[in-house]
Scaffold this active site. Structure first.
Site, PDB file in Angstrom:
ATOM      1  N   LYS A 200       0.857  -1.187   0.000  1.00 11.39           N
ATOM      2  CA  LYS A 200       0.000   0.000   0.000  1.00 11.39           C
ATOM      3  C   LYS A 200       0.890   1.233   0.000  1.00 11.39           C
ATOM      4  O   LYS A 200       1.705   1.422   0.898  1.00 11.39           O
ATOM      5  CB  LYS A 200      -0.904  -0.011   1.229  1.00 11.39           C
ATOM      6  N   ARG A 210     -10.831   9.829   2.060  1.00 10.10           N
ATOM      7  CA  ARG A 210     -10.730  10.464   3.378  1.00 10.10           C
ATOM      8  C   ARG A 210     -11.901  11.405   3.593  1.00 10.10           C
ATOM      9  O   ARG A 210     -12.372  11.576   4.721  1.00 10.10           O
ATOM     10  CB  ARG A 210      -9.369  11.156   3.519  1.00 10.10           C
ATOM     11  N   LYS A 223       1.169  10.111   5.602  1.00  9.60           N
ATOM     12  CA  LYS A 223       1.308   8.718   6.035  1.00  9.60           C
ATOM     13  C   LYS A 223       2.595   8.083   5.504  1.00  9.60           C
ATOM     14  O   LYS A 223       2.713   6.863   5.418  1.00  9.60           O
ATOM     15  CB  LYS A 223       0.064   7.922   5.616  1.00  9.60           C
ATOM     16  N   GLU A 239       7.300  -6.791   1.261  1.00  6.51           N
ATOM     17  CA  GLU A 239       6.049  -6.603   2.018  1.00  6.51           C
ATOM     18  C   GLU A 239       5.102  -7.796   1.808  1.00  6.51           C
ATOM     19  O   GLU A 239       4.504  -8.310   2.753  1.00  6.51           O
ATOM     20  CB  GLU A 239       5.340  -5.308   1.576  1.00  6.51           C
ATOM     21  N   LYS A 254      -2.187  -1.455  -3.854  1.00  2.00           N
ATOM     22  CA  LYS A 254      -3.028  -0.259  -3.789  1.00  2.00           C
ATOM     23  C   LYS A 254      -2.179   0.995  -3.841  1.00  2.00           C
ATOM     24  O   LYS A 254      -1.174   1.059  -3.124  1.00  2.00           O
ATOM     25  CB  LYS A 254      -3.802  -0.316  -2.462  1.00  2.00           C
ATOM     26  N   SER A 280     -10.242   5.657  -4.527  1.00  2.00           N
ATOM     27  CA  SER A 280     -11.193   6.762  -4.665  1.00  2.00           C
ATOM     28  C   SER A 280     -10.745   7.820  -5.671  1.00  2.00           C
ATOM     29  O   SER A 280     -11.561   8.319  -6.452  1.00  2.00           O
ATOM     30  CB  SER A 280     -11.426   7.399  -3.298  1.00  2.00           C
ATOM     31  N   TYR A 319     -15.149   1.082  -6.903  1.00  4.89           N
ATOM     32  CA  TYR A 319     -16.413   1.799  -6.693  1.00  4.89           C
ATOM     33  C   TYR A 319     -17.328   1.640  -7.902  1.00  4.89           C
ATOM     34  O   TYR A 319     -18.489   2.026  -7.849  1.00  4.89           O
ATOM     35  CB  TYR A 319     -16.130   3.273  -6.384  1.00  4.89           C
TER      36      TYR A 319
HETATM   37  N1  LIG Z   1      -6.393   2.968   6.138  1.00  2.19           N
HETATM   38  C1  LIG Z   1      -7.555   3.413   5.594  1.00  2.19           C
HETATM   39  C2  LIG Z   1      -7.780   3.238   4.166  1.00  2.19           C
HETATM   40  N2  LIG Z   1      -8.337   2.116   3.645  1.00  2.19           N
HETATM   41  C3  LIG Z   1      -8.547   2.342   2.305  1.00  2.19           C
HETATM   42  C4  LIG Z   1      -8.084   3.618   1.989  1.00  2.19           C
HETATM   43  C5  LIG Z   1      -8.156   4.307   0.659  1.00  2.19           C
HETATM   44  C6  LIG Z   1      -9.201   3.830  -0.275  1.00  2.19           C
HETATM   45  C7  LIG Z   1      -9.531   4.757  -1.381  1.00  2.19           C
HETATM   46  O1  LIG Z   1      -8.891   5.810  -1.571  1.00  2.19           O
HETATM   47  O2  LIG Z   1     -10.481   4.440  -2.111  1.00  2.19           O
HETATM   48  C8  LIG Z   1      -7.577   4.183   3.138  1.00  2.19           C
HETATM   49  C9  LIG Z   1      -7.051   5.574   3.184  1.00  2.19           C
HETATM   50  C10 LIG Z   1      -5.728   5.869   3.689  1.00  2.19           C
HETATM   51  O3  LIG Z   1      -4.868   5.007   3.837  1.00  2.19           O
HETATM   52  O4  LIG Z   1      -5.524   7.047   4.005  1.00  2.19           O
HETATM   53 MG   LIG Z   2       3.891  -4.720   5.834  1.00  4.93          MG
END
Ligand SMILES: NCc1[nH]cc(CCC(=O)O)c1CC(=O)O
Ligand SMILES: [Mg+2]
Length: 330
Positions: A200, A210, A223, A239, A254, A280, A319
């Site tokens: 991720k 968010r 993050k 990972e 992701k 998203s 989505y």
């Molecule tokens: N940990 C939360 C999480 N789980 C899925 C997403 C993002 C999904 C999306 O953007 O559709 C996120 C956001 C983030 O890490 O800030």
């Molecule tokens: Mg890990």
């Protein structure tokens, strides 16, 4: 030995629709789709997410309706994300382990209604913390790894108790898959799956999400100390290896479209199910172009989702799951 022109004409199989269908190397079906939905409080509430035209936050009763619709369309799994009311958010995110939080109530409601669908639940603290981070925050602004593992494991057990079928840790703490697997075993949830968000990336494409879960306004900083650097690919292999070794049944990459190379590498290297999350921002980007008539909706949706299959995924969180399933038929 390969033939050459004119014996070789690669256009020959492309000449007819029947032939194109016959020769297709990858076929997208509704069974490839996981539909992410956002939960809000109240009853009979459907509230549009501003940054994601066409996506709504649904109260629990309407989540149940969405689950029924998904089953009818042949979609195998719903992914659930709560928009926690601000007064339930706290520094330590303890709402994540409340057996009556929105996530747990939605899981129970779908399972109590006897709807034959898989439920995937996100494990991370960001929908529950007052600072919007996925783990616990120290006084001097660091995200604490080991200190976060207990509550993440407890959050997973809370979800399993409510009926979750697939636990999906998205927090990116080191060691969380092992902690969750151990906690699930200890509580008797042997058959609950873990789909880890293994690779991720710290991405600009999560902004609309968010907004949807209401954590964007709270988020302090970024993050980057726990989500991956988009410059890296070898690191994604480590990972994935780590999460599979710790007990993940499947792994996720992701975001999606900008990381197809990672999906292909994971697929080539590990004999494990791999999923992509079309996030998203990817949705918003396409949807805005579609709404302005710049992109042809149906073709654009199916082209991108088919690209994930070509890269090697077993399925995609999108989505567009409902729209795509309708286009594909059963
Ligand atoms: N940990 C939360 C999480 N789980 C899925 C997403 C993002 C999904 C999306 O953007 O559709 C996120 C956001 C983030 O890490 O800030
Ligand atoms: Mg890990």
């Amino acid at each position: 030995m390969t033939a050459s022109f004119p014996a070789l004409r690669l256009r020959r199989p492309r000449a007819h629709d029947w032939s194109r269908r016959l020769h297709a190397e990858n076929v997208l079906t509704p069974a490839d789709l996981i539909w992410p939905v956002f939960i809000r409080d109240g009853e009979n509430e459907r509230e549009p997410v501003g940054a994601m035209p066409g996506v709504d936050r649904l109260s629990v009763d309407l989540i149940v309706e969405a689950a029924r619709e998904a089953v009818d369309l042949g979609i195998p799994v719903l992914a659930l994300f709560p928009n926690t009311p601000p007064d339930a958010r706290s520094e330590d995110g303890r709402e994540a382990v409340n057996p009556d939080n929105l996530m747990a109530r939605a899981c129970r409601a779908v399972k109590d209604a006897g709807i034959p669908i898989g439920l995937l639940t996100d494990v991370a603290l960001d929908p529950y913390t007052s600072h919007g981070h996925d783990g616990l925050l120290s006084g001097d602004g660091r995200i604490l790894n080991d200190e976060s593992l207990d509550i993440l494991a407890a959050q997973a057990v809370n979800q399993a108790r409510a009926g979750a079928d697939i636990i999906a840790p998205s927090d990116m703490m080191d060691g969380r898959v092992a902690a969750i697997r151990q906690a699930l075993e200890a509580e008797g949830f042997r058959d609950v799956q873990i789909m880890s968000y293994a690779a991720k990336y710290a991405s600009a494409f999560y902004g609309p999400f968010r907004d949807a879960v209401g954590s964007g306004g709270f988020l302090k900083g970024d993050k980057k100390t726990y989500q991956m650097d988009g410059a890296n690919s070898d690191e994604a292999m480590r990972e994935v290896a780590m999460d599979l070794e710790e007990g993940a049944d499947s792994v996720m990459v992701k975001p999606g479209l900008a990381y197809l190379d990672i999906i292909a590498r994971v697929k080539a290297r590990f004999n494990a199910p791999v999923f992509a999350y079309q996030v998203s921002g990817e949705y918003a980007m396409m949807q805005l172009a579609i709404e302005r008539g710049i992109l042809e909706r149906d073709r654009a949706i199916l082209e991108v989702l088919t690209a994930f299959k070509r890269a090697g995924v077993n399925g995609v969180l999108t989505y567009y799951a409902r729209d795509a399933a309708k286009l594909l038929g059963r």
